[in-house]
Design an enzyme around this catalytic site. Sequence first.
Site, PDB file in Angstrom:
ATOM      1  N   TYR A 139       0.831  -1.180  -0.145  1.00 39.54           N
ATOM      2  CA  TYR A 139      -0.106   0.192  -0.082  1.00 39.54           C
ATOM      3  C   TYR A 139       0.759   1.243  -0.048  1.00 39.54           C
ATOM      4  O   TYR A 139       1.516   1.440   0.922  1.00 39.54           O
ATOM      5  CB  TYR A 139      -1.009  -0.023   1.226  1.00 39.54           C
ATOM      6  CG  TYR A 139      -1.956   1.259   1.361  1.00 39.54           C
ATOM      7  CD1 TYR A 139      -1.924   2.063   0.442  1.00 39.54           C
ATOM      8  CD2 TYR A 139      -2.690   1.014   2.361  1.00 39.54           C
ATOM      9  CE1 TYR A 139      -3.011   3.105   0.648  1.00 39.54           C
ATOM     10  CE2 TYR A 139      -3.831   2.058   2.720  1.00 39.54           C
ATOM     11  CZ  TYR A 139      -3.994   3.073   1.737  1.00 39.54           C
ATOM     12  OH  TYR A 139      -4.854   4.058   1.866  1.00 39.54           O
ATOM     13  N   LYS A 167      -1.125  -1.241  -4.224  1.00 38.73           N
ATOM     14  CA  LYS A 167      -2.538  -0.480  -4.119  1.00 38.73           C
ATOM     15  C   LYS A 167      -1.700   0.979  -4.155  1.00 38.73           C
ATOM     16  O   LYS A 167      -1.089   1.618  -2.993  1.00 38.73           O
ATOM     17  CB  LYS A 167      -3.334  -0.294  -2.933  1.00 38.73           C
ATOM     18  CG  LYS A 167      -4.413   0.581  -2.695  1.00 38.73           C
ATOM     19  CD  LYS A 167      -4.863   0.493  -1.255  1.00 38.73           C
ATOM     20  CE  LYS A 167      -6.197   1.347  -1.178  1.00 38.73           C
ATOM     21  NZ  LYS A 167      -5.776   2.694  -0.962  1.00 38.73           N
TER      22      LYS A 167
END
Length: 308
Positions: A139, A167
């Site tokens: 992330y 992400k």
Amino acid sequence: MRNLKKYHGIIPALYACYDENGEVSRKGVRSLTDYFIQKGVQGLYVNGSSGECIYQSVADRKIVLEEVMAVAKGKLTIIAHVACNNTRDSIELARHAESLGVDAIAAIPPIYFRLPEYAVAQYWNDMSAAAPHTDFVIYNIPQLAGVALTPSLYMEMLKNERVIGVKNSSTPVQDIQIFASLGGDDHVVFNGPDEQFLAGRLMGAVGGIGGTYGAMPELFLRLNQLIEDKDLTTAKELQFAINEIIQHLTAARANMYAVIKEVLRLNEGLDLGGVRSPLTPVSEEDREIVEAAARLIRETKARFLGAS
């Protein structure tokens, strides 16, 4: 080559759900999960920023994921964010997530101390090793974490066969192109900034994970379909309309997630509670903004979906 199709499409970030005492609401989590199933989204990103993870305990986050999985297992792709600001708790959450059968775990880098890249890689690899049969998603949200995923760090992480992608919530859309190129066809990149979903998809994202999707999942599903259909003129119009909604959601004195939960109460009849302090709740002075945001979502659905 891995089959990563289950990660393509619209994956809303699950909101934290609280009862009247400010504790995690099992009922709220189940209701919200079922809401997403009914809307037809691809999956859910659980216990991330939208889930107020940094304000929740390890026990809280376990409860949330358990309730999500009780409703969603086999129906939605589930990515569980397991990062805490220490490796030990992150490992505990990673093991717990794998025991429940999630599709992937995800993690931001450690925050506050500025660690060297090899230490960040070790942190991620340690929690990945604790869930050895589960995919791992990095992330990247440098504007909040204070640490950016660099190409060199990503190349190091690609040595871990459980890493399936990123992400990406950094604002330069070029980052999506970079990570998609480095990962190749055997990895995925998720668009993070909701305001640039169209641009992110065109630059190589296979779908998106977003914090405002939950307030208007139908609109993001439609936007994704327009991109698939190569109707980029309408897609651009819808992206601009979504961005206007997001401007309303972020215009209140209250925290955006408090506003979204109130919008969901008005538009969908969902009672998800408030937000956990120090996030600011909706006050009476925010009422006009909240109602305007809810109304604009309804109007935009009518415009692009023919919905009332």
